[in-house]
Design a protein around this motif. Structure first.
Motif, PDB file in Angstrom:
ATOM      1  N   ARG A 333      -5.803   5.269  -5.060  1.00 50.77           N
ATOM      2  CA  ARG A 333      -4.684   4.594  -4.394  1.00 50.77           C
ATOM      3  C   ARG A 333      -4.386   5.226  -3.038  1.00 50.77           C
ATOM      4  N   LEU A 337      -4.736   3.180   0.599  1.00 47.93           N
ATOM      5  CA  LEU A 337      -3.388   2.829   1.016  1.00 47.93           C
ATOM      6  C   LEU A 337      -3.430   1.872   2.201  1.00 47.93           C
ATOM      7  N   HIS A 344      -6.122  -1.573  -6.639  1.00 43.48           N
ATOM      8  CA  HIS A 344      -5.099  -1.586  -7.684  1.00 43.48           C
ATOM      9  C   HIS A 344      -5.530  -2.458  -8.861  1.00 43.48           C
TER      10      HIS A 344
END
Length: 362
Positions: A333, A337, A344
């Motif tokens: 993650r 980002l 995800h």
């Protein structure tokens, strides 16, 4: 000659991109300066190079001269001076080797001649042949000139310094690939094919159309084209990797695996990105141990590979803790980002595989 007609110099050389040859059609680009002290409409004849930009900009900004630079300050040419007649520009392309296993190419461009070091070397006299269509080697050999230019290339290659390596994330790697650049992980094998011959084969096989079809998500056409390329040029790691991607995106993981494995053998420069994809393909066939081995190798090559980090969550199926799985998920993650939701979604799928439904919903 088998050159295409009426499509411009690049097309005459069978190259629809910019990384498979070293002729003026792809090397000659405008070098334009504008600013205080730069005279308008001054055109400089002769050879200048991109390596001259840094010293020239330093001069324009009143910065100290660069200590060690291959280039020169071009500002004296604002007057009536011309570049020294013995100046040359050096060029190379390793894309031919990185993507298809062909020979790399190296070139020297002087004011009067253009020499390309290849399995079948080429020499062009620019005054009488500005489009570089008549190779003088073989018909009118100039042994001393060719030997001198080849010695210049040999000296440049011998003086090259290997710099430290840095990891590249998947997004940056894909951007570089789309522009025709690929990054080697280690020494690569060669088939010895002259890129001139390889380019003719790619043109006949509509290779560029395969790339375009894949980008347009016309995977049926892309698969058909890359299948033909692999049959004709079995040593092309790039074509095998693209064929494998077609198989993966059409739910044919078992067919993708042998092409990914062979592509990585042919060209280790495919590195972490395709090694992680191999992990995904193996996982889709139910071979968890082989998938984990691929993810571990991808993470070894590049710890910043999010696909590898997500895949390593599944170590929990082989005795690792859920806490370790969360570490890998968090790292993925962090890496991805602001780069979309694909990571995800895949993290959620792996939590589901681990039986952690509540974690998968988050």
């Amino acid at each position: 000659e088998r050159w295409s007609r009426g499509l411009g110099d690049v097309y005459k050389r069978q190259e629809l991109t910019h990384s498979y040859s070293l002729y003026d059609a792809v090397l000659a680009v405008p070098l334009v300066f504008r600013g205080p002290g730069v005279p308008p409409a001054r055109v400089v004849e002769g050879v200048v190079s991109i390596v001259d930009m840094a010293p020239t900009l330093a001069s324009l900004l009143d910065l100290p001269p660069l200590g060690e630079s291959d280039g020169i300050d071009l500002s004296p040419l604002w007057g009536e001076a011309s570049p020294a007649s013995d100046r040359f520009a050096y060029a190379e392309t390793l894309a031919t080797r990185l993507e298809h296993g062909w020979s790399p190419l190296f070139a020297i461009r002087t004011r009067d001649h253009h020499y390309v070091r290849a399995p079948r070397p080429e020499l062009y006299e620019l005054a009488s042949d500005p489009k570089q269509l008549r190779n003088r080697i073989g018909s009118q050999p100039e042994t001393e000139l060719v030997a001198a230019l080849d010695a210049e290339i040999a000296g440049i290659l011998a003086s090259q310094v290997h710099t430290s390596e840095e990891s590249v994330d998947d997004e940056t790697r894909e951007q570089l690939r789309s522009l025709g650049y690929l990054i080697p992980e280690r020494e690569l094998p060669e088939t010895g094919i002259d890129p001139k011959d390889g380019l003719l084969a790619l043109r006949d096989l509509e290779f560029e159309a395969g790339d375009a079809a894949f980008a347009a998500h016309d995977l049926v056409r892309a698969e058909a084209i890359f299948s033909r390329v692999v049959e004709r040029l079995p040593g092309s790691a790039y074509a095998r990797a693209m064929l494998a991607l077609c198989y993966l995106q059409t739910g044919q993981a078992p067919r993708a695996i042998p092409h990914l494995e062979l592509a990585l053998q042919l060209s280790p420069k495919l590195g972490d990105h395709y090694t992680a994809l191999l992990g995904d393909a193996r996982l889709l066939t139910g071979d968890l141990d082989a998938a984990l081995a691929a993810y571990e190798e991808a993470a070894r090559i590049n710890p910043e590979n999010p696909t590898a980090q997500i895949g390593l969550m599944l170590r929990a199926r082989r005795g690792a803790s859920l806490a370790e799985a969360e570490v890998h998920a968090a790292r993925a993650r962090e890496i991805t980002l602001d780069k979309g939701g694909g990571a995800h979604l895949n993290i959620g799928r792996n939590w589901e595989r681990l039986g952690e439904i509540e974690r998968a919903r988050v």
